[in-house]
Design a protein around this motif. Structure first.
Motif, PDB file in Angstrom:
ATOM      1  N   TRP A 188      31.174 -36.936  53.714  1.00  0.00           N
ATOM      2  CA  TRP A 188      30.610 -35.627  54.027  1.00  0.00           C
ATOM      3  C   TRP A 188      31.571 -34.911  54.968  1.00  0.00           C
ATOM      4  O   TRP A 188      32.192 -35.535  55.817  1.00  0.00           O
ATOM      5  CB  TRP A 188      29.254 -35.767  54.717  1.00  0.00           C
ATOM      6  CG  TRP A 188      28.189 -36.314  53.826  1.00  0.00           C
ATOM      7  CD1 TRP A 188      27.581 -37.521  53.942  1.00  0.00           C
ATOM      8  CD2 TRP A 188      27.597 -35.669  52.701  1.00  0.00           C
ATOM      9  NE1 TRP A 188      26.650 -37.685  52.948  1.00  0.00           N
ATOM     10  CE2 TRP A 188      26.639 -36.573  52.172  1.00  0.00           C
ATOM     11  CE3 TRP A 188      27.779 -34.430  52.067  1.00  0.00           C
ATOM     12  CZ2 TRP A 188      25.862 -36.268  51.052  1.00  0.00           C
ATOM     13  CZ3 TRP A 188      27.007 -34.134  50.958  1.00  0.00           C
ATOM     14  CH2 TRP A 188      26.061 -35.035  50.457  1.00  0.00           C
ATOM     15  N   TRP A 189      31.618 -33.607  54.836  1.00  0.00           N
ATOM     16  CA  TRP A 189      32.546 -32.846  55.660  1.00  0.00           C
ATOM     17  C   TRP A 189      31.936 -31.481  55.960  1.00  0.00           C
ATOM     18  O   TRP A 189      31.156 -30.959  55.176  1.00  0.00           O
ATOM     19  CB  TRP A 189      33.875 -32.679  54.904  1.00  0.00           C
ATOM     20  CG  TRP A 189      34.895 -31.825  55.588  1.00  0.00           C
ATOM     21  CD1 TRP A 189      35.636 -32.165  56.678  1.00  0.00           C
ATOM     22  CD2 TRP A 189      35.290 -30.507  55.229  1.00  0.00           C
ATOM     23  NE1 TRP A 189      36.487 -31.132  57.018  1.00  0.00           N
ATOM     24  CE2 TRP A 189      36.285 -30.106  56.150  1.00  0.00           C
ATOM     25  CE3 TRP A 189      34.903 -29.609  54.217  1.00  0.00           C
ATOM     26  CZ2 TRP A 189      36.898 -28.855  56.093  1.00  0.00           C
ATOM     27  CZ3 TRP A 189      35.517 -28.368  54.169  1.00  0.00           C
ATOM     28  CH2 TRP A 189      36.501 -28.004  55.105  1.00  0.00           C
ATOM     29  N   ALA A 190      32.259 -30.935  57.120  1.00  0.00           N
ATOM     30  CA  ALA A 190      31.841 -29.567  57.455  1.00  0.00           C
ATOM     31  C   ALA A 190      33.047 -28.871  58.068  1.00  0.00           C
ATOM     32  O   ALA A 190      33.828 -29.499  58.783  1.00  0.00           O
ATOM     33  CB  ALA A 190      30.686 -29.591  58.438  1.00  0.00           C
ATOM     34  N   PRO A 191      33.194 -27.589  57.772  1.00  0.00           N
ATOM     35  CA  PRO A 191      34.438 -26.908  58.113  1.00  0.00           C
ATOM     36  C   PRO A 191      34.619 -26.631  59.602  1.00  0.00           C
ATOM     37  O   PRO A 191      35.723 -26.324  60.033  1.00  0.00           O
ATOM     38  CB  PRO A 191      34.368 -25.601  57.325  1.00  0.00           C
ATOM     39  CG  PRO A 191      32.928 -25.388  57.071  1.00  0.00           C
ATOM     40  CD  PRO A 191      32.282 -26.728  57.013  1.00  0.00           C
ATOM     41  N   ASP A 192      33.581 -26.707  60.388  1.00  0.00           N
ATOM     42  CA  ASP A 192      33.775 -26.374  61.804  1.00  0.00           C
ATOM     43  C   ASP A 192      33.039 -27.391  62.678  1.00  0.00           C
ATOM     44  O   ASP A 192      32.441 -28.334  62.186  1.00  0.00           O
ATOM     45  CB  ASP A 192      33.277 -24.948  62.090  1.00  0.00           C
ATOM     46  CG  ASP A 192      31.850 -24.790  61.603  1.00  0.00           C
ATOM     47  OD1 ASP A 192      31.282 -25.793  61.097  1.00  0.00           O
ATOM     48  OD2 ASP A 192      31.293 -23.691  61.720  1.00  0.00           O
ATOM     49  N   ASP A 193      33.102 -27.150  63.957  1.00  0.00           N
ATOM     50  CA  ASP A 193      32.538 -28.074  64.928  1.00  0.00           C
ATOM     51  C   ASP A 193      31.205 -27.510  65.414  1.00  0.00           C
ATOM     52  O   ASP A 193      31.164 -26.450  66.020  1.00  0.00           O
ATOM     53  CB  ASP A 193      33.548 -28.197  66.078  1.00  0.00           C
ATOM     54  CG  ASP A 193      33.128 -29.239  67.101  1.00  0.00           C
ATOM     55  OD1 ASP A 193      32.490 -30.218  66.694  1.00  0.00           O
ATOM     56  OD2 ASP A 193      33.455 -29.059  68.289  1.00  0.00           O
ATOM     57  N   LYS A 194      30.093 -28.188  65.121  1.00  0.00           N
ATOM     58  CA  LYS A 194      28.792 -27.738  65.656  1.00  0.00           C
ATOM     59  C   LYS A 194      28.272 -28.792  66.612  1.00  0.00           C
ATOM     60  O   LYS A 194      28.374 -29.979  66.358  1.00  0.00           O
ATOM     61  CB  LYS A 194      27.798 -27.515  64.507  1.00  0.00           C
ATOM     62  CG  LYS A 194      27.967 -26.176  63.827  1.00  0.00           C
ATOM     63  CD  LYS A 194      26.630 -25.634  63.296  1.00  0.00           C
ATOM     64  CE  LYS A 194      26.850 -24.287  62.628  1.00  0.00           C
ATOM     65  NZ  LYS A 194      27.085 -24.439  61.162  1.00  0.00           N
ATOM     66  N   ARG A 195      27.676 -28.290  67.706  1.00  0.00           N
ATOM     67  CA  ARG A 195      27.215 -29.227  68.752  1.00  0.00           C
ATOM     68  C   ARG A 195      25.699 -29.229  68.846  1.00  0.00           C
ATOM     69  O   ARG A 195      25.050 -28.213  68.573  1.00  0.00           O
ATOM     70  CB  ARG A 195      27.795 -28.806  70.109  1.00  0.00           C
ATOM     71  CG  ARG A 195      29.312 -28.674  70.103  1.00  0.00           C
ATOM     72  CD  ARG A 195      29.932 -29.942  70.610  1.00  0.00           C
ATOM     73  NE  ARG A 195      31.336 -30.051  70.229  1.00  0.00           N
ATOM     74  CZ  ARG A 195      32.163 -30.942  70.773  1.00  0.00           C
ATOM     75  NH1 ARG A 195      31.738 -31.778  71.698  1.00  0.00           N
ATOM     76  NH2 ARG A 195      33.412 -31.021  70.367  1.00  0.00           N
ATOM     77  N   ASP A 196      25.143 -30.345  69.283  1.00  0.00           N
ATOM     78  CA  ASP A 196      23.696 -30.397  69.498  1.00  0.00           C
ATOM     79  C   ASP A 196      23.365 -29.953  70.925  1.00  0.00           C
ATOM     80  O   ASP A 196      24.245 -29.527  71.679  1.00  0.00           O
ATOM     81  CB  ASP A 196      23.147 -31.808  69.200  1.00  0.00           C
ATOM     82  CG  ASP A 196      23.704 -32.857  70.163  1.00  0.00           C
ATOM     83  OD1 ASP A 196      24.280 -32.467  71.205  1.00  0.00           O
ATOM     84  OD2 ASP A 196      23.567 -34.053  69.863  1.00  0.00           O
ATOM     85  N   ALA A 197      22.078 -30.033  71.290  1.00  0.00           N
ATOM     86  CA  ALA A 197      21.628 -29.531  72.596  1.00  0.00           C
ATOM     87  C   ALA A 197      22.344 -30.227  73.755  1.00  0.00           C
ATOM     88  O   ALA A 197      22.545 -29.641  74.816  1.00  0.00           O
ATOM     89  CB  ALA A 197      20.120 -29.714  72.730  1.00  0.00           C
ATOM     90  N   GLN A 198      22.766 -31.472  73.541  1.00  0.00           N
ATOM     91  CA  GLN A 198      23.474 -32.197  74.606  1.00  0.00           C
ATOM     92  C   GLN A 198      24.986 -31.928  74.609  1.00  0.00           C
ATOM     93  O   GLN A 198      25.715 -32.534  75.385  1.00  0.00           O
ATOM     94  CB  GLN A 198      23.264 -33.716  74.462  1.00  0.00           C
ATOM     95  CG  GLN A 198      21.969 -34.220  75.038  1.00  0.00           C
ATOM     96  CD  GLN A 198      20.860 -34.209  73.996  1.00  0.00           C
ATOM     97  OE1 GLN A 198      21.064 -34.640  72.864  1.00  0.00           O
ATOM     98  NE2 GLN A 198      19.701 -33.687  74.357  1.00  0.00           N
ATOM     99  N   GLY A 199      25.423 -31.075  73.668  1.00  0.00           N
ATOM    100  CA  GLY A 199      26.849 -30.771  73.612  1.00  0.00           C
ATOM    101  C   GLY A 199      27.662 -31.766  72.805  1.00  0.00           C
ATOM    102  O   GLY A 199      28.885 -31.715  72.799  1.00  0.00           O
ATOM    103  N   LEU A 200      26.966 -32.674  72.114  1.00  0.00           N
ATOM    104  CA  LEU A 200      27.691 -33.661  71.303  1.00  0.00           C
ATOM    105  C   LEU A 200      27.914 -33.120  69.889  1.00  0.00           C
ATOM    106  O   LEU A 200      27.047 -32.424  69.355  1.00  0.00           O
ATOM    107  CB  LEU A 200      26.892 -34.971  71.220  1.00  0.00           C
ATOM    108  CG  LEU A 200      26.670 -35.675  72.560  1.00  0.00           C
ATOM    109  CD1 LEU A 200      25.638 -36.790  72.420  1.00  0.00           C
ATOM    110  CD2 LEU A 200      27.995 -36.223  73.099  1.00  0.00           C
ATOM    111  N   PRO A 201      29.057 -33.425  69.282  1.00  0.00           N
ATOM    112  CA  PRO A 201      29.299 -32.933  67.926  1.00  0.00           C
ATOM    113  C   PRO A 201      28.280 -33.520  66.940  1.00  0.00           C
ATOM    114  O   PRO A 201      27.951 -34.703  67.011  1.00  0.00           O
ATOM    115  CB  PRO A 201      30.717 -33.422  67.605  1.00  0.00           C
ATOM    116  CG  PRO A 201      31.059 -34.448  68.624  1.00  0.00           C
ATOM    117  CD  PRO A 201      30.176 -34.235  69.814  1.00  0.00           C
TER     118      PRO A 201
END
Ligand code: ZN
Ligand code: ZN
Length: 415
Positions: A326-339
């Protein structure tokens, strides 16, 4: 130097005897004692014959210069003297516990445990501390170490010394213009008169027999199963008919990556899926080819740590991986700031991923996104090559255990 040559073969056989009795403290000690003396005897036997050996001064002096500064070789000499004149080595039975939560978070610790304590008992002792979280996967490896050489497991240490001596004999034979000698066959069958400057594949320093794995989330053991497949020319012919012919001409992993991407796409178009494949290289040659399989994320973490074990055993200097991911083109973070890993994202995309890396530090990552048409056909988008922001290091995550292992091998001076 037939006597020295035979003694080196004895050491090979003794090493296997030691490995086979790893769980029996007294048998292990007995074989270790013989092996440590046997290793030393190789150099004694060469020295005895020096008058008859071509260019002895040159290659023997080189050997002495190379090995004298190595702590491991000094340990070998000291230990032999101790075993012959004083007493046994002070053997410690340890367990190395490796806990892996994800590609980044992991921990490795060594504990002293009685040799017959079960892994379940060891884990219970460790996880009785509420500070140790129950996520990820944990591996317990049994190991014997000598108190005077605490950083080396003893199969590993003696294998390194065996490699140094093999290189010495190789140099001596080369000076006489021969590669090897005819010698009687031995038991086990891998004990041949071949003199290799590389680690022998049969001397597995990370055997599955000495490791146990537990998935901490469900508390169950993960067992490791290996199926060996022999190359069969009729199957190759069948494959060529099914997928079309292709050949990988590259002699190194970095150059092989684009060629393997092409062949992976051919397989994908036909099968609609691709099994994971890993090739290991050493000195420009493929030394290992496996299809690593796993059934969940913890299994995947474990599998790639086991691959690092394999790279170390083979002393591979390059690897290539082909895998569906699986791949995603950008970096998204959760509420804790983790990718957020692509597998957990709505906008995730299917890709064929080819990643290659060498011990010298070269890295290549190729991503080929694809979609499936309504009729089920595979349609490839444009290939993205990295490593850079897009096809970046996160895509090389599974290789992190191997990178770390290479670093440890460098630090120990294992070439
Ligand atoms: Zn010989
Ligand atoms: Zn062997």
């Amino acid at each position: 130097m037939p006597t020295a040559h035979k003694r080196l073969m004895d050491c090979h056989a003794m090493w296997h005897a030691m490995s086979a009795t790893y769980m029996e403290p007294d048998d292990f000690r007995m074989h270790l004692n013989s092996l440590v003396q046997g290793l030393r005897n190789v150099t004694f036997m060469i020295q005895k014959q020096k008058a008859e050996l071509p260019d002895y001064e040159e290659w023997y002096t080189n050997f002495v210069r190379d090995v004298t500064p190595k702590p491991l070789m000094r340990w070998a000499v000291k230990s032999r003297n101790r075993i012959v004149k004083e007493s046994d080595l002070e053997l410690l039975s340890e367990a190395k516990i490796r806990w892996v939560a994800n590609w980044i978070t992991k921990e490795e610790r060594k504990f002293t445990f009685p040799p017959r304590m079960s892994s379940q008992q060891m884990l219970a002792a460790i996880f009785s501390d509420p500070g140790n979280p129950r996520v990820g996967v944990v591996t317990v490896s049994r190991r014997w170490v000598d108190k005077a050489l605490p950083d080396y497991e003893l199969l590993h240490a003696t294998r390194e010394i065996f490699i140094e001596l093999s290189r010495l004999l190789y140099a001596g034979h080369a000076a006489a213009g021969v590669e090897s000698c005819a010698m009687d066959s031995r038991d086990p069958a891998c004990v041949t008169s071949n003199i290799s400057v590389h680690p022998l594949l049969c001397m597995d320093i990370n055997s599955a027999l000495r490791q146990e794995h537990v998935d901490l989330e469900d508390g169950f053991g993960i067992s490791e199963v290996v199926h060996s497949i022999t190359r069969d020319e009729r199957q190759v012919e069948k494959a060529n008919k099914r997928y079309g012919t292709f050949s990988v001409t590259a002699t190194g992993p970095i150059e092989a990556a684009p060629q393997l991407m092409k062949s992976a796409q051919m397989v994908m178009l036909k099968d609609k899926n691709h099994m994971p494949m890993v090739w290991s290289y050493r000195d420009g040659k493929i030394v290992d080819m496996i299809s690593p399989n796993f059934f969940d994320q913890n299994g995947k973490y474990l599998m790639f740590h086991r691959l690092a074990d394999r790279v170390e055993t083979l002393r591979a200097d390059g690897v290539v991986l082909v895998i569906e991911a699986w791949w995603a083109p950008d970096d998204k973070r959760d509420a804790q700031g983790l990718p957020i890993p692509p597998r957990d994202r709505e906008d995730r995309q299917e890709v064929l991923h080819v990643a290659a890396a060498t011990r010298a530090g070269e890295r290549v990552s190729l991503l080929s996104p694809f979609s499936r048409s309504e009729s089920g056909e595979i349609v490839f988008g444009e290939t993205i090559s990295g490593p850079d922001e897009d096809a970046g290091l996160s895509a090389l995550g599974p290789f992190l255990p191997i990178f770390e292992r290479w670093k440890q091998m460098d630090e120990r001076g294992e070439r």
